[in-house]
Design a protein around this motif. Structure first.
Motif, PDB file in Angstrom:
ATOM      1  N   VAL A   3       0.846  -1.196   0.000  1.00 46.90           N
ATOM      2  CA  VAL A   3       0.000   0.000   0.000  1.00 46.90           C
ATOM      3  C   VAL A   3       0.885   1.250   0.000  1.00 46.90           C
ATOM      4  O   VAL A   3       1.893   1.302   0.697  1.00 46.90           O
ATOM      5  CB  VAL A   3      -0.889   0.093   1.258  1.00 46.90           C
ATOM      6  N   THR A   4       0.450   2.228  -0.776  1.00 46.42           N
ATOM      7  CA  THR A   4       1.160   3.500  -0.786  1.00 46.42           C
ATOM      8  C   THR A   4       0.259   4.570  -0.185  1.00 46.42           C
ATOM      9  O   THR A   4      -0.947   4.580  -0.445  1.00 46.42           O
ATOM     10  CB  THR A   4       1.506   3.891  -2.239  1.00 46.42           C
ATOM     11  N   GLY A   5       0.872   5.456   0.595  1.00 46.22           N
ATOM     12  CA  GLY A   5       0.056   6.507   1.191  1.00 46.22           C
ATOM     13  C   GLY A   5       0.882   7.399   2.103  1.00 46.22           C
ATOM     14  O   GLY A   5       2.114   7.380   2.057  1.00 46.22           O
ATOM     15  N   VAL A   6       0.164   8.150   2.920  1.00 45.12           N
ATOM     16  CA  VAL A   6       0.811   9.121   3.797  1.00 45.12           C
ATOM     17  C   VAL A   6       0.556   8.740   5.251  1.00 45.12           C
ATOM     18  O   VAL A   6      -0.565   8.381   5.621  1.00 45.12           O
ATOM     19  CB  VAL A   6       0.260  10.542   3.511  1.00 45.12           C
ATOM     20  N   ILE A   7       1.598   8.811   6.061  1.00 43.81           N
ATOM     21  CA  ILE A   7       1.472   8.480   7.492  1.00 43.81           C
ATOM     22  C   ILE A   7       0.723   9.606   8.210  1.00 43.81           C
ATOM     23  O   ILE A   7       0.984  10.788   7.990  1.00 43.81           O
ATOM     24  CB  ILE A   7       2.868   8.335   8.135  1.00 43.81           C
ATOM     25  N   GLN A   8      -0.233   9.222   9.037  1.00 49.17           N
ATOM     26  CA  GLN A   8      -0.985  10.192   9.831  1.00 49.17           C
ATOM     27  C   GLN A   8      -1.050   9.723  11.275  1.00 49.17           C
ATOM     28  O   GLN A   8      -0.886   8.527  11.549  1.00 49.17           O
ATOM     29  CB  GLN A   8      -2.414  10.346   9.303  1.00 49.17           C
ATOM     30  N   PRO A  33       7.401   0.496  13.164  1.00 50.40           N
ATOM     31  CA  PRO A  33       8.763   0.844  13.595  1.00 50.40           C
ATOM     32  C   PRO A  33       8.861   2.361  13.786  1.00 50.40           C
ATOM     33  O   PRO A  33       8.119   3.116  13.158  1.00 50.40           O
ATOM     34  CB  PRO A  33       9.638   0.385  12.428  1.00 50.40           C
ATOM     35  N   SER A  34       9.768   2.779  14.624  1.00 52.43           N
ATOM     36  CA  SER A  34       9.817   4.202  14.995  1.00 52.43           C
ATOM     37  C   SER A  34      10.092   5.103  13.784  1.00 52.43           C
ATOM     38  O   SER A  34       9.682   6.250  13.747  1.00 52.43           O
ATOM     39  CB  SER A  34      10.855   4.431  16.093  1.00 52.43           C
ATOM     40  N   GLU A  35      10.786   4.564  12.747  1.00 51.94           N
ATOM     41  CA  GLU A  35      11.048   5.367  11.542  1.00 51.94           C
ATOM     42  C   GLU A  35       9.744   5.757  10.849  1.00 51.94           C
ATOM     43  O   GLU A  35       9.690   6.729  10.104  1.00 51.94           O
ATOM     44  CB  GLU A  35      11.913   4.593  10.538  1.00 51.94           C
ATOM     45  N   LEU A  36       8.709   4.965  11.072  1.00 49.39           N
ATOM     46  CA  LEU A  36       7.431   5.240  10.406  1.00 49.39           C
ATOM     47  C   LEU A  36       6.539   6.187  11.221  1.00 49.39           C
ATOM     48  O   LEU A  36       5.511   6.647  10.745  1.00 49.39           O
ATOM     49  CB  LEU A  36       6.668   3.933  10.163  1.00 49.39           C
ATOM     50  N   GLN A  37       6.950   6.441  12.455  1.00 47.26           N
ATOM     51  CA  GLN A  37       6.100   7.267  13.314  1.00 47.26           C
ATOM     52  C   GLN A  37       6.378   8.734  13.060  1.00 47.26           C
ATOM     53  O   GLN A  37       6.876   9.454  13.918  1.00 47.26           O
ATOM     54  CB  GLN A  37       6.330   6.893  14.780  1.00 47.26           C
ATOM     55  N   LYS A  38       6.056   9.185  11.855  1.00 51.34           N
ATOM     56  CA  LYS A  38       6.356  10.555  11.446  1.00 51.34           C
ATOM     57  C   LYS A  38       5.230  11.042  10.557  1.00 51.34           C
ATOM     58  O   LYS A  38       5.016  10.515   9.460  1.00 51.34           O
ATOM     59  CB  LYS A  38       7.691  10.557  10.702  1.00 51.34           C
ATOM     60  N   LYS A  39       4.518  12.027  11.064  1.00 53.40           N
ATOM     61  CA  LYS A  39       3.353  12.565  10.362  1.00 53.40           C
ATOM     62  C   LYS A  39       3.728  13.132   8.995  1.00 53.40           C
ATOM     63  O   LYS A  39       4.737  13.835   8.876  1.00 53.40           O
ATOM     64  CB  LYS A  39       2.757  13.697  11.211  1.00 53.40           C
ATOM     65  N   GLY A  40       2.942  12.830   7.980  1.00 59.85           N
ATOM     66  CA  GLY A  40       3.146  13.421   6.657  1.00 59.85           C
ATOM     67  C   GLY A  40       4.141  12.665   5.781  1.00 59.85           C
ATOM     68  O   GLY A  40       4.333  13.025   4.620  1.00 59.85           O
ATOM     69  N   LEU A  41       4.754  11.611   6.323  1.00 62.29           N
ATOM     70  CA  LEU A  41       5.735  10.835   5.570  1.00 62.29           C
ATOM     71  C   LEU A  41       5.028  10.031   4.469  1.00 62.29           C
ATOM     72  O   LEU A  41       4.050   9.333   4.722  1.00 62.29           O
ATOM     73  CB  LEU A  41       6.428   9.875   6.535  1.00 62.29           C
ATOM     74  N   LYS A  42       5.522  10.152   3.237  1.00 62.28           N
ATOM     75  CA  LYS A  42       4.928   9.371   2.145  1.00 62.28           C
ATOM     76  C   LYS A  42       5.694   8.057   2.023  1.00 62.28           C
ATOM     77  O   LYS A  42       6.923   8.073   1.879  1.00 62.28           O
ATOM     78  CB  LYS A  42       4.991  10.174   0.853  1.00 62.28           C
ATOM     79  N   VAL A  43       4.973   6.960   2.110  1.00 68.70           N
ATOM     80  CA  VAL A  43       5.661   5.656   2.142  1.00 68.70           C
ATOM     81  C   VAL A  43       4.942   4.599   1.313  1.00 68.70           C
ATOM     82  O   VAL A  43       3.764   4.727   0.976  1.00 68.70           O
ATOM     83  CB  VAL A  43       5.764   5.107   3.591  1.00 68.70           C
ATOM     84  N   THR A  67       7.925  -4.709   5.432  1.00 69.62           N
ATOM     85  CA  THR A  67       9.011  -3.833   4.989  1.00 69.62           C
ATOM     86  C   THR A  67       8.383  -2.534   4.516  1.00 69.62           C
ATOM     87  O   THR A  67       7.182  -2.496   4.241  1.00 69.62           O
ATOM     88  CB  THR A  67       9.782  -4.436   3.803  1.00 69.62           C
ATOM     89  N   PHE A  68       9.181  -1.480   4.432  1.00 70.22           N
ATOM     90  CA  PHE A  68       8.625  -0.216   3.947  1.00 70.22           C
ATOM     91  C   PHE A  68       9.692   0.580   3.219  1.00 70.22           C
ATOM     92  O   PHE A  68      10.898   0.323   3.357  1.00 70.22           O
ATOM     93  CB  PHE A  68       8.045   0.601   5.098  1.00 70.22           C
ATOM     94  N   LYS A  69       9.227   1.509   2.394  1.00 70.71           N
ATOM     95  CA  LYS A  69      10.131   2.321   1.599  1.00 70.71           C
ATOM     96  C   LYS A  69       9.634   3.757   1.710  1.00 70.71           C
ATOM     97  O   LYS A  69       8.458   4.028   1.456  1.00 70.71           O
ATOM     98  CB  LYS A  69      10.042   1.850   0.139  1.00 70.71           C
ATOM     99  N   VAL A  70      10.491   4.671   2.121  1.00 68.19           N
ATOM    100  CA  VAL A  70      10.089   6.083   2.183  1.00 68.19           C
ATOM    101  C   VAL A  70      10.167   6.658   0.772  1.00 68.19           C
ATOM    102  O   VAL A  70      11.168   6.486   0.085  1.00 68.19           O
ATOM    103  CB  VAL A  70      10.993   6.875   3.151  1.00 68.19           C
ATOM    104  N   LEU A  71       9.088   7.309   0.321  1.00 68.50           N
ATOM    105  CA  LEU A  71       9.071   7.826  -1.056  1.00 68.50           C
ATOM    106  C   LEU A  71       9.448   9.305  -1.099  1.00 68.50           C
ATOM    107  O   LEU A  71       9.278  10.010  -0.133  1.00 68.50           O
ATOM    108  CB  LEU A  71       7.680   7.632  -1.652  1.00 68.50           C
TER     109      LEU A  71
END
Lengths: 71, 611
Positions: A3-8, A33-43, A67-71
């Protein structure tokens, strides 16, 4: 699934991390994971829907991140 | 003879239309009117309009509550006459809606002469001395003080299946019974998230103890059952076990402010087990804003709770539709903490006690659980009867086509009063209907969508009338005529209350609508669309079908049905989309009703015989 989207961060209880996907659906991130706990991050997240998990946030399907990839 | 036949059919259609009229399904009273001004109009212009209303109608519009300013939500004292005048006036252009305020009604059956109606009104309050009580708009909204005059939940045990409960200072005087931590597999079910403690606070926060806030059933005992980890998630297996634990350890109310996942027979069986042992099971409807409650709220024997904001509106996040049995305050913190539900809980990072305002259907469910404990303490124990008390005493919301509120808004005082009367007759018909609706958790019936019993009586009466007509006039009742009558006047109304989970409900609303209602069925509006609520459809049907010996009678039947439906709407509640209510709408409907009747009469030429 991928899934692609924005972290909220959604304000239910003490707050929960979510992915607002491009298809308009919201996913609740299960123990992100803590790297994903960031508002507005597109992943792009590769993960699994946990049908056996219930939560206090109840904002949508529970997505366990593999797994995840920051876009 | 023909005249008799037409009049007979007219009456028959009238019966159907009257019985199908939603105004009879949930007839409410109101003495004030809500005006929601459009946000794009700007505060200055809205103030001008408010002053204009004050001058023109000699009333004093006031903000509904201190949370209403952002929304521009005003209330004025007034009746139907003022409502219609406002709708017709220039002001309606500046508003999103003008509608009656909070239609409350204690169902007639529950008033059956045992006590006078005044006793159902909140009687005398007793505010507790908790210093933050004044910030608990939610408790005020459910009329808790009049409920407390009778009972505070003593003798009832409420199991809180959640993230555990920590004994924060404002739970020190609350009674606890032994619970269990299914996550850490230990006796001590402490909270490491803050959610469960907050939920427990709504149910039974120590009250009148001079500190903090109040809870609903503060003399009840809490049973902490931890199934969700610090992150706020947990497995269906643990939750199912916790439900059985609660039922086996004398809890009589279970609150589950949690949801998600898929269908699980383990969970469904655990709920059925608890229900059989006399436990009232309550669950949050979910926060994804979607049409249908999530699991576990949608299982049979679970009371699904939707969330209300401080002004009594459905919160934007709350699920609605299938599976929502009742609504209660859940709060909305999008405009600040004051709109949330305030309880004592802990900061998960530091473990310190805090007073925090949360929002969610998680917060709505424990309101219902607390009131369920009050109802049980007042003497009504059986879970089906408790549910009946809660839903019948709820403040009905008229025109809730999308089932956003279930049976209505939770009312603690009315519930306790109804329970104390001790004459709960759980209607066998509704029990049958609900249990059949709940044969599996795939479909759901909203018993409040239509007034079923009068409707069934009317259908039976109509058949008797048809039988009577047939014995006097030499015609064979044709299916095409009957189908036309039903389509024209009422549609297959019972379908309006049918929901399939996760499927849009509008196809059922369409099938359940009469021809005049078709134009507004998809949106779920109770106002009629002037295009479909006219002679147009019967006219087209007659033009198309007049040449066909049998289907012609479908067209004639629907023309009579539409005529009756429009005439009834004109008499009871003439409201049209775009036009509003009042004289113009009424004249429009009457003219079209007469045109339809005239068309039907013309189409029944003297040489015709009904085949």
């Amino acid at each position: 699934m991928t899934v692609t989207g924005v972290i909220q961060h959604k304000g239910f209880g003490t707050g929960t991390w979510a992915l607002d996907a491009e298809d308009g659906k919201s996913y609740e991130l299960h123990k992100p994971p803590s790297e994903l706990q960031k508002k507005g991050l597109k992943v792009e997240i590769d993960g699994e829907i946990r049908d056996d998990v219930m939560t206090i946030a109840m904002i949508g399907p529970v997505l366990e991140v593999k797994t995840f990839k920051v876009l | 003879m023909r005249k008799f036949l037409i009049i007979g059919l007219f009456l028959l259609g009238l019966g159907w239309a009257v019985s199908n009229f939603s105004g009879l399904a949930a007839k409410g009273t109101y003495d004030s009117i809500v005006l929601d001004f459009r946000e794009d109009r700007g505060t200055a212009e809205i103030e001008n309009q408010v002053n204009a209303i004050a001058a023109q109608f000699n009333v004093r519009p006031q903000l509904n509550s201190r949370f209403s300013e952002a929304d521009h939500l005003y209330v004025v004292k007034g009746d139907r006459q003022l409502l219609n005048a406002l709708k017709r006036s220039n002001i309606s252009k500046y508003t999103e809606y003008i509608e009656p305020d909070y239609i409350y009604s204690i169902p007639e059956a529950s008033l059956s002469g045992v006590v006078d109606a005044s006793s159902a009104q909140p009687s005398g309050g007793q505010a507790p001395n908790d210093p933050l009580y004044s910030k608990q708009w939610n408790l005020h909204n459910i009329s808790i003080e009049s409920g407390w005059a009778e009972t505070k939940g003593s003798g009832v045990t409420v199991a809180v299946i959640d993230t555990g409960i920590s004994q924060v200072p404002d739970l020190k005087e609350t009674k606890f019974v032994a619970g269990y931590d299914f996550v850490g597999e230990q006796e001590d079910a402490k909270d490491d998230n803050g959610h469960g403690t907050h939920v427990a606070g709504t149910i039974a926060q120590s009250t009148n103890n001079g500190i903090g806030v109040a809870g609903i059933a503060y003399e009840a005992s809490l049973m902490p059952l931890k199934v969700l980890s610090a992150s706020g998630g947990g497995t269906v297996a643990d939750i199912a076990e916790a439900i059985r634990f609660a039922a086996d350890h004398n809890a009589t109310v279970i609150n589950m402010s949690l949801g998600g996942g898929g269908e699980s027979s383990a969970m469904q069986e655990a709920i059925a087990y608890a229900h059989k042992k006399g436990v009232v099971v309550i669950a949050a409807a979910g926060n994804s804003g979607q049409n249908a409650a999530n699991y576990p709220a949608r299982y049979p024997h679970v009371i699904g709770v939707a969330a209300l904001g401080a002004s009594g509106e459905k919160t934007p996040y709350s699920n609605f539709g299938a599976g929502v049995d009742i609504s209660a305050p859940g709060g909305d913190t999008s405009n600040g903490e004051a709109g949330g539900i305030l309880q004592n809980t802990l900061n998960p990072q530091t473990g310190e006690s805090i007073f925090a305002a949360f929002q969610g259907t998680s917060m709505a469910a424990p309101h219902v659980a607390g009131v369920a404990a009050l109802v049980q303490s007042a003497g009504v124990k059986d879970p089906d009867e408790v549910e009946t008390v809660l839903t019948e005493s709820a403040r009905k919301v008229q025109d809730d086509t999308l089932n956003q509120f279930g049976s209505g808004k939770l009312d603690a005082a009315a519930a306790v009063n109804l329970a104390l009367r001790g004459k709960i007759t759980f209607n066998d018909f509704f029990r049958w209907l609900r249990d059949n609706g709940y044969l599996n958790p795939r479909f759901w019936i909203d018993g409040g969508a239509v007034a079923l019993l009068p409707k069934l009586a009317m259908v039976l009466g109509s058949y008797l009338l048809a039988w009577f007509l047939r014995s006097y006039f030499p015609f064979t009742w044709s299916w095409s005529l009957a189908t036309g009558l039903i389509s024209g006047s009422s549609g297959f109304f019972f379908l309006k209350g049918l929901y399939l989970f996760d499927v849009p409900q509008y196809p059922f609303r369409l099938l359940g609508s009469s021809l005049p209602e078709l134009g507004s069925a998809v949106q779920g509006s109770s106002a009629l669309n002037p295009i479909s609520a006219s002679v147009l459809i019967p006219g087209l049907l007659l033009a198309l079908l007049l040449g066909h010996q049998q289907w012609k009678w479908f067209a004639i039947g629907s023309s009579i049905g539409v005529s009756v439906c429009l005439a009834t709407s004109a008499a009871i509640d003439p409201t049209l989309m775009w036009i509003g209510g009042g004289a113009i709408a009424r004249i429009y409907l009457i003219v079209n009703a007469l045109l339809c009747f005239g068309l039907a009469r013309l189409a029944m030429k003297p040489e015709d015989k009904i085949v």
